[in-house]
Design a protein around this motif. Structure first.
Motif, short mmCIF file in Angstrom:
data_model
loop_
_atom_site.label_atom_id
_atom_site.label_comp_id
_atom_site.label_asym_id
_atom_site.label_seq_id
_atom_site.Cartn_x
_atom_site.Cartn_y
_atom_site.Cartn_z
N ASN A 139 0.81 -1.23 0.00
CA ASN A 139 0.00 0.00 0.00
C ASN A 139 0.84 1.27 0.00
O ASN A 139 0.30 2.37 0.08
CB ASN A 139 -0.93 0.02 1.21
N GLN A 167 3.08 2.09 2.38
CA GLN A 167 3.48 2.47 3.72
C GLN A 167 4.95 2.08 3.94
O GLN A 167 5.32 0.92 3.71
CB GLN A 167 2.61 1.79 4.77
N PRO A 224 1.18 7.02 2.82
CA PRO A 224 2.12 6.36 1.91
C PRO A 224 3.30 7.28 1.55
O PRO A 224 3.11 8.44 1.19
CB PRO A 224 1.26 6.04 0.68
#
Length: 161
Positions: free
Chosen positions: A58, A60, A134
């Motif tokens: 994602n 992150q 992110p």
């Protein structure tokens, strides 16, 4: 005598139907296959403050915690710590894959606290940080380090003749 003549004719008339049923019953079902699990791959991103780092799917940023020592089976980030630094978990049996051109080895280790199978990079458990969006690296602290993505060494050149 008439019965003897009729009985073979009746059996002969239904023989094709009986043979068709017999053939249908003996045909084996097609083999069933279990789909192989989709590999779990970490990603890489460039950040302004930490350089090139690993991220989860994602986006992150992934972190290592200095208080973890998997070699002796201890995890320093437990209980309340996991609320701000969730571990990067995987499903048992899922193949783990590094992105191309990046050095390191991904594996997984079962956390002793029962949280699950945590993804590790070169043996170090990986975490995200709840205060990040992110690509952010807000989780960097004295004991928390962004997981650096180092380039893979070049492949040796093939021998020349």
């Amino acid at each position: 005598m008439r019965r003897l003549v009729i009985a073979p004719l009746v059996v002969a008339a239904f023989a094709p139907v009986l043979v068709g049923v017999a053939c249908a019953d003996t045909t084996p079902p097609p083999p069933t296959t279990t789909p192989s699990p989709v590999p779990f791959t970490v990603l890489v991103t460039d950040t302004d403050t930490q350089g090139r780092v690993f991220t989860d799917p994602n986006g992150q940023v992934l972190y290592r915690y200095a208080g973890d020592n998997v070699a002796v089976g201890t995890f320093g980030c437990v209980a309340a710590c996991l609320k701000t630094h969730p571990p990067l978990l995987t499903t048992p049996g899922t193949p783990l894959r590094m992105p191309p051109g990046v050095a390191g080895t991904l594996s997984a280790t079962l956390r002793p606290d029962g949280v699950g199978d945590q993804v590790t990079l070169n043996g170090a458990p990986l975490y995200t940080f709840t205060g990040d969006q992110p690509g952010d690296t807000n989780g960097v602290a004295p004991d928390w380090h962004a997981a650096q993505a180092l380039p893979a060494p070049p492949s040796p050149a093939p021998p020349t003749r």
